[in-house]
Design an enzyme around this catalytic site. Structure first.
Site, mmCIF file in Angstrom:
data_model
loop_
_atom_site.group_PDB
_atom_site.id
_atom_site.type_symbol
_atom_site.label_atom_id
_atom_site.label_comp_id
_atom_site.label_asym_id
_atom_site.label_seq_id
_atom_site.Cartn_x
_atom_site.Cartn_y
_atom_site.Cartn_z
ATOM 1 N N GLY A 38 68.522 -4.285 38.902
ATOM 2 C CA GLY A 38 67.349 -5.488 39.486
ATOM 3 C C GLY A 38 67.277 -5.086 41.007
ATOM 4 O O GLY A 38 66.031 -5.522 41.318
ATOM 5 N N GLU A 45 71.597 -8.202 45.962
ATOM 6 C CA GLU A 45 71.470 -8.575 44.593
ATOM 7 C C GLU A 45 70.018 -9.069 44.496
ATOM 8 O O GLU A 45 69.449 -9.797 45.414
ATOM 9 C CB GLU A 45 72.454 -9.569 44.297
ATOM 10 C CG GLU A 45 72.357 -10.026 42.919
ATOM 11 C CD GLU A 45 72.406 -8.997 41.655
ATOM 12 O OE1 GLU A 45 71.781 -8.105 41.706
ATOM 13 O OE2 GLU A 45 73.246 -9.405 40.848
ATOM 14 N N ASP A 46 69.386 -9.033 43.463
ATOM 15 C CA ASP A 46 68.199 -9.562 43.068
ATOM 16 C C ASP A 46 67.959 -11.356 42.917
ATOM 17 O O ASP A 46 67.152 -11.810 43.550
ATOM 18 C CB ASP A 46 67.403 -8.949 42.059
ATOM 19 C CG ASP A 46 68.233 -9.018 40.575
ATOM 20 O OD1 ASP A 46 69.408 -9.439 40.421
ATOM 21 O OD2 ASP A 46 67.659 -8.365 39.492
ATOM 22 N N ASP A 69 72.364 -16.267 39.917
ATOM 23 C CA ASP A 69 72.102 -17.268 38.700
ATOM 24 C C ASP A 69 73.303 -17.990 38.485
ATOM 25 O O ASP A 69 73.739 -18.777 39.258
ATOM 26 C CB ASP A 69 71.512 -16.391 37.571
ATOM 27 C CG ASP A 69 70.753 -17.341 36.305
ATOM 28 O OD1 ASP A 69 70.669 -18.559 36.927
ATOM 29 O OD2 ASP A 69 70.612 -16.843 35.555
ATOM 30 N N LYS A 89 69.204 -19.161 42.254
ATOM 31 C CA LYS A 89 68.947 -20.436 41.369
ATOM 32 C C LYS A 89 70.067 -21.311 40.975
ATOM 33 O O LYS A 89 71.024 -21.125 40.136
ATOM 34 C CB LYS A 89 68.524 -19.499 39.892
ATOM 35 C CG LYS A 89 67.577 -20.090 38.898
ATOM 36 C CD LYS A 89 67.738 -19.402 37.709
ATOM 37 C CE LYS A 89 66.314 -18.303 37.556
ATOM 38 N NZ LYS A 89 66.384 -18.104 35.956
ATOM 39 N N PHE A 108 62.717 -18.224 34.013
ATOM 40 C CA PHE A 108 63.166 -16.944 33.923
ATOM 41 C C PHE A 108 61.940 -16.174 34.808
ATOM 42 O O PHE A 108 60.696 -16.216 34.632
ATOM 43 C CB PHE A 108 63.146 -16.221 32.690
ATOM 44 C CG PHE A 108 63.768 -14.857 32.727
ATOM 45 C CD1 PHE A 108 65.165 -14.788 32.634
ATOM 46 C CD2 PHE A 108 63.117 -13.952 32.431
ATOM 47 C CE1 PHE A 108 65.789 -13.513 32.486
ATOM 48 C CE2 PHE A 108 63.730 -12.392 32.271
ATOM 49 C CZ PHE A 108 64.891 -12.449 32.303
ATOM 50 N N VAL A 109 62.541 -15.366 35.620
ATOM 51 C CA VAL A 109 61.445 -14.610 36.567
ATOM 52 C C VAL A 109 61.469 -13.022 36.399
ATOM 53 O O VAL A 109 62.679 -12.552 36.266
ATOM 54 C CB VAL A 109 61.508 -14.946 38.011
ATOM 55 C CG1 VAL A 109 61.275 -16.402 38.088
ATOM 56 C CG2 VAL A 109 62.748 -14.697 38.557
ATOM 57 N N ARG A 169 59.756 -4.569 36.120
ATOM 58 C CA ARG A 169 60.224 -4.252 37.319
ATOM 59 C C ARG A 169 59.311 -3.801 38.450
ATOM 60 O O ARG A 169 59.671 -3.967 39.636
ATOM 61 C CB ARG A 169 61.577 -3.374 37.128
ATOM 62 C CG ARG A 169 62.658 -3.558 36.346
ATOM 63 C CD ARG A 169 63.740 -2.753 36.441
ATOM 64 N NE ARG A 169 64.830 -2.603 35.544
ATOM 65 C CZ ARG A 169 65.871 -3.624 35.291
ATOM 66 N NH1 ARG A 169 65.868 -4.421 36.460
ATOM 67 N NH2 ARG A 169 66.673 -3.640 34.444
#
Ligand code: XMP
Ligand code: MG
Length: 182
Positions: free
Chosen positions: A46, A101-102, A105, A133, A154-155, A167
């Site tokens: 990610g 990191e993307d 969460d 998030k 959710f993105v 992606r």
């Protein structure tokens, strides 16, 4: 319009907004890291696009490394059990790591990785995440650098996937519920 855009319900951050934010994050990180010879560790898959942009926005003498973990599979919620599927390829003892990191969460992934890298002898481990998030946090962990705080949706895009797709969208958006059968 590309073939994926029709699956997007709304755009959260445009390509331009992301670029501007990443540029500012990079400058801020430069101030902290310029004399630390940091090792940027990207969490695959990610974070691969964010990694490419943030290391160029932060013109510090540094090197790059990659690690791959799985906790989600193709599901949309974290299992809590994190597995390393591709480990780093070098000795990190004494190094100042910056994990790229993307999205932060539940925190399961970064909580695990931070401990893992400290166990391997890193001098420090800081966390740089494009998205945060916080509403879904299950582990006590915070990022040192955050791009955007996102709502509990959710993105996809800019590296983030749904079932390995989307992606390569240049922006970050929310999928239409019918795409994932919601
Ligand atoms: P945890 O829960 O461990 O999650 O903090 C980190 C990983 O979960 C994935 N993730 C998402 N992927 N859209 C995605 O495409 C999302 O909204 C989302 N939320 C979590 C992500 O791979 C991240 O590395
Ligand atoms: Mg992912």
């Amino acid at each position: 319009m590309g073939a994926m855009d029709q699956d997007i319900l709304k755009v959260l951050y445009t390509e331009k907004e992301i670029a501007a934010r990443v540029e500012r994050m990079g400058k801020q990180m430069y101030e902290d890291l310029q004399d630390k010879n940091p090792l940027f560790v990207s969490v695959l898959r990610g974070a691969f696009i964010f990694m490419a942009d943030i290391v160029r926005a932060c013109q510090v003498k540094s090197d790059v490394e990659f690690i791959a973990v799985s906790s989600y599979g193709n599901a949309m919620s974290s299992s809590g059990a994190v597995q390393i599927t591709r480990d780093i390829q070098q000795d990190i003892s004494g190094r100042n790591l910056v994990v790229i990191e993307d999205i932060l969460d539940s925190g399961n992934t970064l909580f695990f990785l931070k401990q893992y890298f400290m166990t391997k002898g890193a001098a420090s481990v800081s966390i740089c995440t494009l998205l945060d998030k916080p509403s879904r946090r299950a582990k006590a962990i915070t990022a040192d650098y955050t791009g955007f705080v996102v709502p509990d949706e959710f993105v996809v895009g800019y590296g983030l996937d749904y079932c390995q797709k989307y992606r390569n969208l240049p922006y970050i958006g929310v999928l239409k519920p019918e795409v994932y059968g919601g």
